[in-house]
Design a protein around this motif. Structure first.
Motif, short mmCIF file in Angstrom:
data_model
loop_
_atom_site.label_atom_id
_atom_site.label_comp_id
_atom_site.label_asym_id
_atom_site.label_seq_id
_atom_site.Cartn_x
_atom_site.Cartn_y
_atom_site.Cartn_z
N PRO A 108 -2.60 6.91 -2.99
CA PRO A 108 -3.35 7.28 -1.82
C PRO A 108 -3.42 5.66 -1.14
O PRO A 108 -3.32 4.82 -1.56
CB PRO A 108 -4.42 7.97 -2.15
CG PRO A 108 -4.73 7.76 -3.50
CD PRO A 108 -3.38 7.28 -4.04
N ILE A 109 -3.57 5.77 0.32
CA ILE A 109 -3.90 4.64 1.21
C ILE A 109 -5.20 4.06 1.17
O ILE A 109 -5.42 3.01 1.32
CB ILE A 109 -3.57 5.11 2.31
CG1 ILE A 109 -4.68 5.83 3.17
CG2 ILE A 109 -2.18 5.74 2.76
CD1 ILE A 109 -4.59 5.84 4.65
N TRP A 110 -6.31 4.92 0.69
CA TRP A 110 -7.58 4.30 0.71
C TRP A 110 -7.93 3.36 -0.38
O TRP A 110 -7.63 3.59 -1.41
CB TRP A 110 -8.46 5.72 0.69
CG TRP A 110 -8.32 6.57 1.68
CD1 TRP A 110 -8.31 6.72 3.11
CD2 TRP A 110 -7.38 7.82 1.64
NE1 TRP A 110 -7.54 7.69 3.68
CE2 TRP A 110 -7.27 8.35 2.84
CE3 TRP A 110 -6.78 8.39 0.36
CZ2 TRP A 110 -6.17 9.60 2.90
CZ3 TRP A 110 -6.20 9.56 0.53
CH2 TRP A 110 -5.96 10.00 1.68
N GLY A 111 -8.72 2.30 0.02
CA GLY A 111 -9.11 1.26 -0.58
C GLY A 111 -7.79 0.25 -1.01
O GLY A 111 -8.01 -0.35 -1.98
N HIS A 112 -6.91 0.54 -0.58
CA HIS A 112 -5.71 -0.33 -1.03
C HIS A 112 -5.31 -1.37 -0.03
O HIS A 112 -5.25 -1.14 1.18
CB HIS A 112 -4.29 0.66 -0.91
CG HIS A 112 -3.27 -0.27 -1.12
ND1 HIS A 112 -2.94 -0.59 -2.36
CD2 HIS A 112 -2.14 -0.69 -0.26
CE1 HIS A 112 -1.73 -1.51 -2.33
NE2 HIS A 112 -1.27 -1.32 -1.00
N GLY A 113 -5.64 -2.88 -0.61
CA GLY A 113 -5.18 -3.91 0.17
C GLY A 113 -5.98 -4.13 1.43
O GLY A 113 -7.12 -3.72 1.59
#
Lengths: 135, 135
Positions: A108-113
Motif C-alpha cells: 500500500p501507499i500509505w506511510g511509505h516514504g
C-alpha cells in the motif's frame, strides 16, 4: 456541534478539485501515484458508520464515481480504495491508481516514504482532466 | 462466464464466518489484528465498479455492518476499511480493528511482516463472538 472544517493536514497535503453532493474531492500533492482523497463535508465524523445511512450511500456512490474517473484517466492496473485514518481522524477515503512496478508496488501507499511534489504544470493537467471526468 | 469461486490465497489465509446477502465474511488467520475480509460472491469481479449498482450498495452496507460488529467486539481506536487487491485480484474488502501501539501502528497492516497464527481457542472465540454480532 462544531461546523464542518477540513483537517489542516488534509488541507496541506491535497487540493480541492470539486465538491460532489457529500464530499470534497481533493487531489494529493504527491506525484508518486495518481491519488484522490474524498472528504465528506460533515463535522465530527471519523468512521463511515458515523455518517447517516443516506450519507453512507452517497459516499459509496461518490467513491465509485471517482474510482471510475481515475481508471479512465490513467488506465491503472488496480484501483485502491481505503478509509484508514489512523493519523488524521477526520473521515477521508483514498482512491489511488496503482500500476505494476510503481513505487512500493504491490504494497500500500500509505506511510511509505516521502511525498514527491508535482510540478505546477503536471498537477494542473491532472486536476483539469479529473474535473472534466467528474462532471 | 465461470461460476463464483473463492481465490485460493483468500481461502488459505482466512476462514468463513457467515454468508451475508452478497459477501462471504471471513476471519483472517492472523492474530496480530482483529481482521475480517468480505468477498462478494460474484464471479469475475476485481474492482468495486465491476459490481452492479445494487451489489455496490449491498457491499457498502455489509462493510458497515461488519465494521460496527468489529468495533463493538474490540472497542478499537480506529476501524480501517480497504479494497486493495494488488496481489489477490478477486475483489475483497478488508475491515480491520486497529489500536494505538498495535503492530505497525499507525501504518497499514497490508504487506507488513508475517502472519502470527491464532490458537484454535482464540480463533474460535473470536469467530463465535463475531458470528453472534453479525446476525
Amino acid at each position: 456541534m462544531e461546523p464542518y472544517a477540513l483537517d489542516e493536514r488534509l488541507a496541506s497535503d491535497s487540493q480541492s478539485l470539486a465538491h460532489l453532493e457529500l464530499c470534497d474531492v481533493r487531489l494529493a500533492r504527491d506525484s508518486r501515484w495518481p491519488w484522490v482523497i474524498l472528504v465528506p463535508r460533515r463535522p465530527d465524523v471519523s468512521e463511515i458508520f458515523d455518517l447517516s445511512e443516506e450519507e453512507q450511500s452517497l459516499l459509496a456512490q461518490e467513491q465509485v464515481h471517482v474510482a471510475k474517473a481515475l481508471k479512465a484517466m490513467t488506465g491503472a492496473d488496480k484501483i485502491n480504495i481505503a478509509a484508514i485514518g489512523n493519523v488524521v481522524r477526520q473521515l477521508h477515503v483514498h482512491v489511488v491508481a496503482r500500476f505494476e512496478g510503481d513505487e512500493n508496488w504491490p504494497r500500500p501507499i500509505w506511510g511509505h516514504g516521502t511525498p514527491v511534489p508535482h510540478t505546477d504544470e503536471t498537477f494542473n493537467q491532472m486536476a483539469n482532466k479529473l474535473r472534466g471526468l467528474l462532471q
